[in-house]
Write a protein that holds these residues in place. Structure first.
Motif, mmCIF file in Angstrom:
data_model
loop_
_atom_site.group_PDB
_atom_site.id
_atom_site.type_symbol
_atom_site.label_atom_id
_atom_site.label_comp_id
_atom_site.label_asym_id
_atom_site.label_seq_id
_atom_site.Cartn_x
_atom_site.Cartn_y
_atom_site.Cartn_z
ATOM 1 N N PRO A 239 28.695 23.097 41.193
ATOM 2 C CA PRO A 239 27.555 23.695 41.921
ATOM 3 C C PRO A 239 28.014 24.934 42.690
ATOM 4 O O PRO A 239 29.172 25.029 43.085
ATOM 5 N N ILE A 240 27.094 25.859 42.887
ATOM 6 C CA ILE A 240 27.422 27.083 43.636
ATOM 7 C C ILE A 240 27.959 26.704 45.013
ATOM 8 O O ILE A 240 28.914 27.291 45.499
ATOM 9 N N ASN A 241 27.360 25.703 45.626
ATOM 10 C CA ASN A 241 27.874 25.153 46.883
ATOM 11 C C ASN A 241 28.011 23.649 46.720
ATOM 12 O O ASN A 241 27.086 22.986 46.238
ATOM 13 N N GLU A 242 29.157 23.127 47.114
ATOM 14 C CA GLU A 242 29.365 21.689 47.005
ATOM 15 C C GLU A 242 30.157 21.225 48.219
ATOM 16 O O GLU A 242 31.246 21.750 48.505
ATOM 17 N N THR A 243 29.612 20.259 48.925
ATOM 18 C CA THR A 243 30.382 19.659 50.024
ATOM 19 C C THR A 243 31.324 18.643 49.408
ATOM 20 O O THR A 243 30.883 17.747 48.681
ATOM 21 N N ILE A 244 32.592 18.830 49.665
ATOM 22 C CA ILE A 244 33.553 17.919 49.019
ATOM 23 C C ILE A 244 34.076 16.839 49.969
ATOM 24 O O ILE A 244 34.485 15.790 49.535
ATOM 25 N N MET A 245 34.048 17.121 51.269
ATOM 26 C CA MET A 245 34.500 16.080 52.211
ATOM 27 C C MET A 245 33.941 16.327 53.604
ATOM 28 O O MET A 245 33.511 17.434 53.928
ATOM 29 N N PHE A 246 33.928 15.262 54.377
ATOM 30 C CA PHE A 246 33.467 15.329 55.764
ATOM 31 C C PHE A 246 34.632 14.968 56.680
ATOM 32 O O PHE A 246 35.497 14.179 56.320
ATOM 33 N N PHE A 247 34.634 15.544 57.897
ATOM 34 C CA PHE A 247 35.627 15.143 58.906
ATOM 35 C C PHE A 247 34.900 14.640 60.135
ATOM 36 O O PHE A 247 33.826 15.134 60.489
ATOM 37 N N PHE A 248 35.550 13.662 60.777
ATOM 38 C CA PHE A 248 34.985 13.127 62.016
ATOM 39 C C PHE A 248 36.092 12.386 62.748
ATOM 40 O O PHE A 248 36.727 11.496 62.170
ATOM 41 N N ASN A 249 36.323 12.773 63.984
ATOM 42 C CA ASN A 249 37.338 12.105 64.799
ATOM 43 C C ASN A 249 38.668 11.957 64.074
ATOM 44 O O ASN A 249 39.296 10.908 64.099
ATOM 45 N N GLY A 250 39.088 12.980 63.401
ATOM 46 C CA GLY A 250 40.389 12.946 62.731
ATOM 47 C C GLY A 250 40.392 12.194 61.414
ATOM 48 O O GLY A 250 41.419 12.059 60.758
ATOM 49 N N GLN A 251 39.229 11.687 60.994
ATOM 50 C CA GLN A 251 39.166 10.999 59.701
ATOM 51 C C GLN A 251 38.484 11.890 58.671
ATOM 52 O O GLN A 251 37.683 12.752 59.029
ATOM 53 N N VAL A 252 38.826 11.601 57.437
ATOM 54 C CA VAL A 252 38.244 12.388 56.355
ATOM 55 C C VAL A 252 37.534 11.450 55.389
ATOM 56 O O VAL A 252 38.059 10.392 55.050
ATOM 57 N N GLN A 253 36.338 11.852 54.977
ATOM 58 C CA GLN A 253 35.618 11.050 53.986
ATOM 59 C C GLN A 253 35.152 11.932 52.851
ATOM 60 O O GLN A 253 34.587 13.012 53.074
ATOM 61 N N GLU A 254 35.403 11.450 51.640
ATOM 62 C CA GLU A 254 35.019 12.207 50.460
ATOM 63 C C GLU A 254 33.489 12.173 50.298
ATOM 64 O O GLU A 254 32.853 11.183 50.605
ATOM 65 N N SER A 255 32.925 13.271 49.839
ATOM 66 C CA SER A 255 31.486 13.290 49.598
ATOM 67 C C SER A 255 31.150 12.424 48.390
ATOM 68 O O SER A 255 31.994 12.202 47.521
ATOM 69 N N LYS A 256 29.943 11.925 48.377
ATOM 70 C CA LYS A 256 29.518 11.085 47.246
ATOM 71 C C LYS A 256 28.698 11.926 46.282
ATOM 72 O O LYS A 256 28.037 12.875 46.683
ATOM 73 N N ILE A 257 28.748 11.532 45.032
ATOM 74 C CA ILE A 257 27.866 12.161 44.053
ATOM 75 C C ILE A 257 26.994 11.069 43.458
ATOM 76 O O ILE A 257 27.340 9.893 43.526
ATOM 77 N N PRO A 258 25.841 11.452 42.877
ATOM 78 C CA PRO A 258 24.958 10.422 42.311
ATOM 79 C C PRO A 258 25.667 9.574 41.257
ATOM 80 O O PRO A 258 26.536 10.066 40.521
ATOM 81 N N GLN A 259 25.280 8.293 41.187
ATOM 82 C CA GLN A 259 25.960 7.345 40.296
ATOM 83 C C GLN A 259 25.636 7.582 38.823
ATOM 84 O O GLN A 259 26.440 7.276 37.954
ATOM 85 N N LYS A 260 24.446 8.111 38.554
ATOM 86 C CA LYS A 260 23.996 8.190 37.158
ATOM 87 C C LYS A 260 24.913 9.029 36.267
ATOM 88 O O LYS A 260 25.545 9.979 36.728
ATOM 89 N N GLU A 261 24.930 8.652 35.002
ATOM 90 C CA GLU A 261 25.549 9.499 33.987
ATOM 91 C C GLU A 261 24.694 10.764 33.834
ATOM 92 O O GLU A 261 23.548 10.794 34.281
ATOM 93 N N ILE A 262 25.273 11.780 33.172
ATOM 94 C CA ILE A 262 24.576 13.068 33.102
ATOM 95 C C ILE A 262 24.350 13.490 31.645
ATOM 96 O O ILE A 262 25.277 13.446 30.828
#
Lengths: 336, 352
Positions: free
Chosen positions: B68-91
């Protein structure tokens, strides 16, 4: 030669008096400045049959044939019946009689327009279609009116220098998810428009206050992150004029109005003129008419029963800046 | 053997497929084109055949679905990192041969360019299957896929050809046969996917066979005209099915928060645009339009081939379609070929 010619009557008939006694120039209206090329044959035929063989592109985008002798006026009027019918009645949808008497009035002048978005990459609106809708509202009327329509704020058709100037606008919509953060829209806006865009951490922030509605950001964008608004908007400039007395550039009356509002406003032009001129269609430039009424009276009459769209803005007041022909304060004879 | 289904019948198939698959296709976005009252055709989720634009080449390529032209790949919060989720469906993607071959180039870059495949690309790429759209017999006037040998593909589960009211369908991947079971008896026809075999445009790609030829081509005067013509907007790279460059930046949700909450995004980048691969200290590798054009052109028809065996360019011609200055990449390729042949002759002459 019969020298008893009612030139005022002929002028109303769209025949302009020549310095050569007994000669006239016919002006064919081209509302919105775009017609089928086949109509060039009409003016060519007039020029070569009854005129002096030359053709003038009118300053208000009419098709003119000079050098028509008075005795041929009736023949020319009969010949242009089909042209008037096809342009005014069929293309513009005007409810008027089709006959051999030529143009019924010159009051509302030909509507000038740039090529607009039917061709131009800068254009925001289709100027010809709008002109035809406007023609229906202002013609045939003996009340004087000069209307110019520009497809974008570049204003190539000089909406700033007529009674009622219309400028096509867009309020571009930003889709940040398609933005690559290149900042080109901001650079282009700064360079060619008013610099209302700023790149802040790879996304665009906009100061809507100073946006001129040109759409340059849309065409500048490589990724389609900007799109023209589905709704088209218009700016209305009023009271601009040229002439010998007090030429001046028009001032903004309305900003961000929709086409519906525009049409509702222009429907009031005749009643405004009639009210101020006490029902006598005098030959008075629109700018002088607005001056005679005063801007606030003009605004009151022109916005009567008009329901403005939510985005619309209306001038609180107008500060005219006229060319100081009469004062000569800025010109001096050079010191010898 | 193929099937011919009315659009309404195929819509039933799409409805069934949509339980398992997110379905993407070129779709019309009215009035979102570059100029007023023009449309934009780009990829988006679809639910019915009528959403799909068959009669016009899309302005944007299918790569936007996986990068995607823009894609959030991870989030940070209080020193922790969480990977972004993508939809479960096949494409499932309705794509033309150029686009499908474009994905092969993207795979080269994201999956094979280093020992570690790109995680964020791979997580989407693994879900993708293609429905090949058959092109008009010669493609469009800016297409040159035959010259780049990317006119054909076998990487599809289904192939379709629109007749307007109906679709002719080839079922290549038998896993998909069940979705068409209702129609298998009564709707058969003779249909097999036909690639474009000839384009109106016929190009000879340059063959740069030595470092000396490459050096001379880099210094060739042919590039200079682009200093005057190119406005460095990057339109040609954004819609290119094989341009894969991106940049990364962080967004803090609130500047006055002590949690450091925010996200990291990938965003498409362009070698034509200022700031591309700028280095600490402000060094820029290529400042002029001509240098940037040369860099891109050589990447498309030489560098990628040197590394991966195939030319990067898939001859879709979208760069030509989208350039606001009417710069034609296919014409550029022709000029490169002419220049390379001329250089080779000069070198032959010099060595005698």
């Amino acid at each position: 030669m019969n020298h008893d010619i009612d030139v005022k009557k002929l002028r109303v008939n769209c025949f302009r008096q020549s310095k050569v006694a007994g000669e006239f120039m016919i002006q064919l209206r081209v509302p919105g400045s775009l017609i089928k090329a086949k109509y060039l044959a009409v003016i060519q035929h007039i020029a070569e049959t009854w005129g002096n063989g030359t053709f003038h592109i009118g300053t208000r985008q009419t098709l003119n044939a000079p050098g028509i002798k008075y005795k041929y006026v009736d023949e020319v009027n009969a010949y242009i019946q089909d042209y008037i019918k096809e342009i005014e009645i069929e293309a513009c949808g005007i409810d008027m009689e089709s006959n051999e008497a030529g143009y019924p009035t010159i009051g509302a002048r030909n509507i000038v327009a740039c090529i607009g978005n039917s061709h131009c990459i800068k254009g925001n609106v289709n100027t010809h279609e709008l002109a035809r809708k406007m023609e229906k509202e202002i013609f045939p009327s003996h009340y004087h009116m000069k209307m110019n329509i520009a497809g974008c704020p570049n204003d190539c058709s000089k909406a700033h220098f007529c009674d009622f100037g219309i400028i096509g606008l867009t309020i571009p919509e930003y889709m940040p998810e398609r933005c690559i953060g290149c900042g080109r829209c901001a650079t282009v806006c700064k360079k060619v428009a008013t610099g209302v865009l700023e790149l802040v951490n790879n996304k665009i922030e906009k100061d809507m206050c100073c946006c001129v509605g040109c759409g340059e950001c849309v065409s500048a964008c490589p990724s389609g992150a900007w799109a023209y608004s589905k709704q088209k908007f218009y700016r209305v400039m009023i009271g601009g004029r040229t002439g010998k007395q007090t030429p001046r550039m028009g001032k903004m009356f309305l900003n961000w109005v929709t086409e519906d509002v525009l049409i509702a406003v222009i429907k009031n032009w005749q009643s405004f003129s009639a009210t101020i001129l006490e029902n006598k269609p005098l030959y008075l430039h629109g700018g002088h008419l607005i001056d005679k009424a005063g801007y606030h009276r003009f605004r009151e009459l022109m916005l009567k029963d008009v329901k403005l769209n939510p985005e619309a803005m209306v001038a609180e007041r107008i500060f005219w800046t006229e060319t100081e022909y009469r004062s000569n304060i800025n010109v001096k004879k050079p010191i010898a | 053997m193929g099937l011919q289904l009315t659009n309404a019948q195929f819509n039933q198939v799409l409805a069934r497929l949509s339980a398992k698959y997110a379905i993407y296709a070129p779709k019309n976005f009215p009035l979102e084109g570059r100029y007023s009252d023009t449309d934009m055709v780009r990829y988006d989720g679809i639910t019915q055949v009528e959403d799909i634009v068959f009669e016009r080449k899309s302005d944007m390529s299918a790569k936007e679905i996986v990068t995607p032209i823009n894609e959030t790949i991870m989030f940070f919060f209080n020193g922790q990192v969480q990977e972004s989720k993508i939809p479960q469906k096949e494409i499932l993607i309705f794509a033309r041969a150029c686009d499908i071959n474009g994905f092969k180039r993207l795979d080269d870059i994201f999956l094979r360019n280093s020992e570690t495949p790109d995680y964020y690309y791979q997580r989407r790429r693994n879900k993708i299957k293609f429905i090949a759209i058959e092109c008009p017999s010669q493609g469009w006037d800016t297409c040159f896929c035959v010259s780049t040998q990317t006119n054909d593909t076998s990487d599809y589960a289904l192939a379709v050809k629109s007749t307007g009211e109906s679709l002719k369908i080839e079922i290549k991947d038998q896993e998909f046969a069940e979705y068409f079971a209702d129609f298998a008896q009564n709707s058969t026809c003779q249909y097999q996917y036909q690639p474009v075999l000839e384009n109106e445009l016929k190009l000879t790609l340059p063959v740069i066979n030595s470092q000396e030829v490459l050096t001379r081509l880099k210094n060739h005067p042919m590039w200079k005209e682009y200093n005057r013509r190119c406005v460095m907007c990057g339109s040609c790279t954004v819609n290119c099915p094989t341009c894969s460059c991106f940049t990364t930046y962080d967004v803090k949700f609130a500047t006055d928060s002590e949690t450091g909450a925010g996200e990291r995004r990938r965003m498409a980048a362009s070698c034509h645009v200022d700031g591309f691969t700028d280095m600490a200290g402000g060094h820029t590798f290529r400042t002029s339009a001509a240098e940037r054009m040369r860099f891109k052109a050589l990447h498309k028809v030489h560098d990628h081939k040197q590394r991966f065996g195939d030319n990067m360019c898939v001859g879709c011609g979208r760069c030509d379609d989208r350039c606001p200055e009417h710069i034609s990449f296919s014409s550029m390729i022709q000029k490169m070929h002419t220049a390379v042949e001329q250089i080779k002759q000069e070198l032959n002459h010099d060595s005698k």
